[in-house]
Scaffold this active site. Structure first.
Site, PDB file in Angstrom:
ATOM      1  N   CYS A 126      33.039  32.541  42.821  1.00 50.77           N
ATOM      2  CA  CYS A 126      33.452  31.428  41.956  1.00 50.77           C
ATOM      3  C   CYS A 126      32.546  30.218  42.177  1.00 50.77           C
ATOM      4  O   CYS A 126      32.122  29.568  41.219  1.00 50.77           O
ATOM      5  CB  CYS A 126      34.907  31.057  42.231  1.00 50.77           C
ATOM      6  SG  CYS A 126      35.489  29.654  41.250  1.00 50.77           S
ATOM      7  N   CYS A 223      43.455  31.042  42.468  1.00 43.47           N
ATOM      8  CA  CYS A 223      44.326  30.557  41.390  1.00 43.47           C
ATOM      9  C   CYS A 223      44.972  31.704  40.630  1.00 43.47           C
ATOM     10  O   CYS A 223      46.155  31.674  40.346  1.00 43.47           O
ATOM     11  CB  CYS A 223      43.539  29.679  40.426  1.00 43.47           C
ATOM     12  SG  CYS A 223      44.519  29.149  38.992  1.00 43.47           S
TER      13      CYS A 223
END
EC number: 2.8.1.13
Length: 389
Positions: A126, A223
């Site tokens: 990410c 997340c």
């Protein structure tokens, strides 16, 4: 909309040097876009940059489209907190949706690695694909930024062209492990305002300012998984294939739910124990036999089956982008928050290295990253391909 408030922090004044008028004037020419997550670290990062004279704006990234269980992914609440902080600091907050990029460049790789029996680290990918690529490019090209900034606990040293990545001052929060894929150019385009202070000081500054994020709990996990059970989440995307659990001697002692749910060195959640004819030492995952769909376990934390003398790593990234072509003494971490392991890097070619530890190590896990250091400097790293027994 730069620093339209008269906010001040005694804690900030105690821990940051007062800049000269010349330095403040120089910084005032530079625009910084802060990645605002809705957490305390990015909130305080924005304030620090304002105090240092920069033109500061925020950007909130939405990287995951919520499913029907919105309790798990708190994007809406995080955006509200980021907006409240931006309003308090008197700065503009941009919003961008990188969910498509996240799915294509992070999540699909995450699933493919688990399917192949490895244990990936999506946070590293990410950072590589979203925060320091998509965000950096958008900030520079669309918002006219000179720098981006994040709330990571790392430090940069050197000028913009030859920047080095250092561990964060707070060793308990250091996040350099997750940023080893950055190039010196990316480091040079980035600012890390909280990297030179410790976490309690960050919270104290936020308290001084009355920020809504001052006491907000640090985010844990990814997340798209949030607080839900990892096994339940993964089962939605990958079919599980249950199979046998065997000891290193070949004795069948149980059943596993699917190899992808287990990682090397794991002790909890195996569902075995108190087996007749065996002592009470706990079992640990020693190996995953992908061909036969067998989970192999070893008894006792110091069992030699759990140990590795080294590893082979590929997908190498060096911060200075110069491949290592001679043997190199340094230290390595094979997982986050691990104590540094003294080792020697032995290059095989520009894409592959052999790493030999000074002392055998437990739970060296294919798919995880090996990250190398010399003192405070993060050299770079690679993805663990295999163990060396």
């Amino acid at each position: 909309m730069q620093n339209l408030t008269n906010l001040s922090s005694r804690t900030y004044d105690q821990h940051f040097p007062k800049l000269s008028a010349e330095q403040l004037a120089e910084n005032a020419k530079k625009k910084v876009i802060v990645g605002m997550s809705g957490g305390v670290d990015s909130s305080v990062s924005a304030f620090i940059l304002q105090q240092q004279g920069y033109q500061v704006e925020g950007l909130f990234m939405k990287n995951w489209e919520e499913d029907d269980d919105t309790d798990y992914c708190t994007a809406a609440a995080d955006l509200a907190d980021a907006q409240a902080v931006a309003d308090k600091l008197g700065m503009k907050l941009h919003k961008i949706n990188f969910a498509a990029e996240y799915w294509d460049n992070v999540f699909e790789h995450f699933l493919a690695e688990y399917k192949a029996g490895r244990t990936p680290n999506p946070d590293i990918l990410c950072n590589k694909e979203i925060k320091f690529k998509a965000f950096l490019e958008y900030a520079a090209e669309d918002l006219g930024a000179d720098y981006i900034a994040t709330g990571h606990y790392v430090r940069r040293r050197g000028d913009d062209e030859n920047a080095r990545l250092l561990r964060g001052l707070d060793s308990n929060k250091d996040q350099s492990y997750f940023l080893y894929t950055l190039s010196h150019k990316q480091v040079g385009q980035s600012l890390f305002p909280v990297g030179d202070i410790e976490k309690p000081i960050v919270r104290a500054i936020a308290e001084d300012l009355g920020l809504i994020t001052a006491k907000k709990k640090d985010s844990t996990g990814i997340c798209f998984i949030g607080e839900r059970k990892f096994k339940d989440f993964l089962a939605r995307f990958l079919p599980a294939q249950p199979g046998e659990i065997r000891t290193v001697d070949g004795k069948v002692i149980g059943r596993h739910d699917g190899l992808m749910y287990y990682t090397l060195g794991q002790r909890k959640g195996l569902g075995i124990g108190g087996i007749k004819g065996m002592d009470e030492n706990p079992f640990y995952v020693a190996e995953k036999d992908l061909v036969n769909n067998v989970l192999i376990v070893a008894q006792g934390h110091d069992n030699s089956a759990l140990l590795s003398s080294g590893l082979i790593a590929r997908q190498l990234h060096w911060v200075d982008r110069q491949p290592i072509r001679e043997n190199l003494r340094c230290t390595v971490k094979t997982r986050y928050r691990q104590t540094d392991i003294p080792c020697e890097i032995q290059p095989i070619d520009d894409e592959t290295i052999r790493v030999i530890f000074d002392e055998p190590q437990i739970a060296v896990t294919p798919g995880q990253s090996a990250v190398f250091y010399q003192g405070e400097v993060c050299l770079g790293g690679g993805v663990i391909e295999t163990q060396i027994k």
